[in-house]
Design an enzyme around this catalytic site. Structure first.
Site, mmCIF file in Angstrom:
data_model
loop_
_atom_site.group_PDB
_atom_site.id
_atom_site.type_symbol
_atom_site.label_atom_id
_atom_site.label_comp_id
_atom_site.label_asym_id
_atom_site.label_seq_id
_atom_site.Cartn_x
_atom_site.Cartn_y
_atom_site.Cartn_z
ATOM 1 N N HIS A 149 0.830 -1.210 0.000
ATOM 2 C CA HIS A 149 0.000 0.000 0.000
ATOM 3 C C HIS A 149 0.865 1.260 0.000
ATOM 4 O O HIS A 149 0.678 2.157 -0.835
ATOM 5 C CB HIS A 149 -0.917 -0.023 1.217
ATOM 6 N N GLU A 150 1.806 1.308 0.930
ATOM 7 C CA GLU A 150 2.644 2.499 1.038
ATOM 8 C C GLU A 150 3.586 2.630 -0.153
ATOM 9 O O GLU A 150 3.918 3.742 -0.572
ATOM 10 C CB GLU A 150 3.443 2.461 2.350
ATOM 11 N N HIS A 162 1.839 4.577 -2.848
ATOM 12 C CA HIS A 162 1.930 6.029 -2.630
ATOM 13 C C HIS A 162 3.335 6.545 -2.991
ATOM 14 O O HIS A 162 3.481 7.589 -3.642
ATOM 15 C CB HIS A 162 1.647 6.371 -1.171
#
Length: 219
Positions: free
Chosen positions: A20-21, A24
């Site tokens: 997820h990170e 980003h």
């Protein structure tokens, strides 16, 4: 839960957070945003190092993570601050995390499909002797696409509809000789509360295409 189970749960959660990170992070870099820190976990750092403008850290508590971008929470005079990017670029950066989790889910399902060794279709390939489903409408080669009003995408959907039935009588839509055929009151016998599946469905060879279709629920 034993220690091994806890460890596996932490690793899985960590993988989800990392992916997820990373979504980003990559989106921010590609859109010209300065990333000050990329961290997995919370609390004190167990391990960290600086590479270029970004501090990378592994932190003590495996309860989250973050991608800290310049100007994300506060005003910044830096030309590469998050807040100074066009709105459409900021949207891409924000959505990228969830998108990567979707990609991870698809990859994991594909791995499970490949490891299963075979894919099962919804096409009838064999009837047991005196099969009531055959006597009440099903034919060899029928591809079942709908059961009791539910559209089927995979054999899992098919099995669910059969298992959740109470009387063993089904309305089915099948593809037969390239045409849709409606079958009413296809019957399966029951042994007590257990439904007797009196036919088999054909296997599908493992190919890139078949794995992709099964993963996306389109077999």
């Amino acid at each position: 839960m034993n220690f091994l189970g806890i460890l596996i749960a932490i690793l899985i959660f960590g993988l989800i957070i990392a992916v997820h990170e990373a979504g980003h992070f990559v989106a921010a870099k590609l859109n010209g945003v300065k990333v000050n820190q990329f961290a997995l976990g919370m609390g004190p750092a167990i391990f960290k190092f600086q590479k270029g403008e970004t501090l990378y850290a592994l932190r003590l508590f495996p309860i989250g993570g973050y991608c800290q971008m310049e100007g994300e929470d506060d005003e910044s005079a830096d030309d590469r601050a998050f807040g100074k990017r066009p709105v459409w670029r900021r949207i891409i950066i924000i959505v990228a995390g969830a998108f990567m989790n979707l990609v991870l889910g698809v990859v994991l399902i594909a791995i499970m499909v490949v490891q299963s060794g075979a894919i099962t279709s919804r096409t009838v390939s064999y009837f047991y002797e005196n099969a009531s489903s055959h006597e009440t409408g099903l034919e060899l080669g029928d591809k079942v696409i709908n059961v009791n009003g539910m559209r089927l995408f995979t054999v899992t959907d098919f099995n669910y509809q059969l298992a959740s039935d109470e009387d063993g009588v089904f309305d089915m839509t099948v593809i037969r000789d390239g045409k849709k055929v409606q079958l009413n009151d296809v019957t399966l016998e029951k042994n007590g509360d257990n439904l007797i599946i009196d036919f088999k469905v054909a296997p599908i060879s493992l190919t890139v295409g078949s794995v992709a279709k099964e993963t996306l629920g389109r077999t």
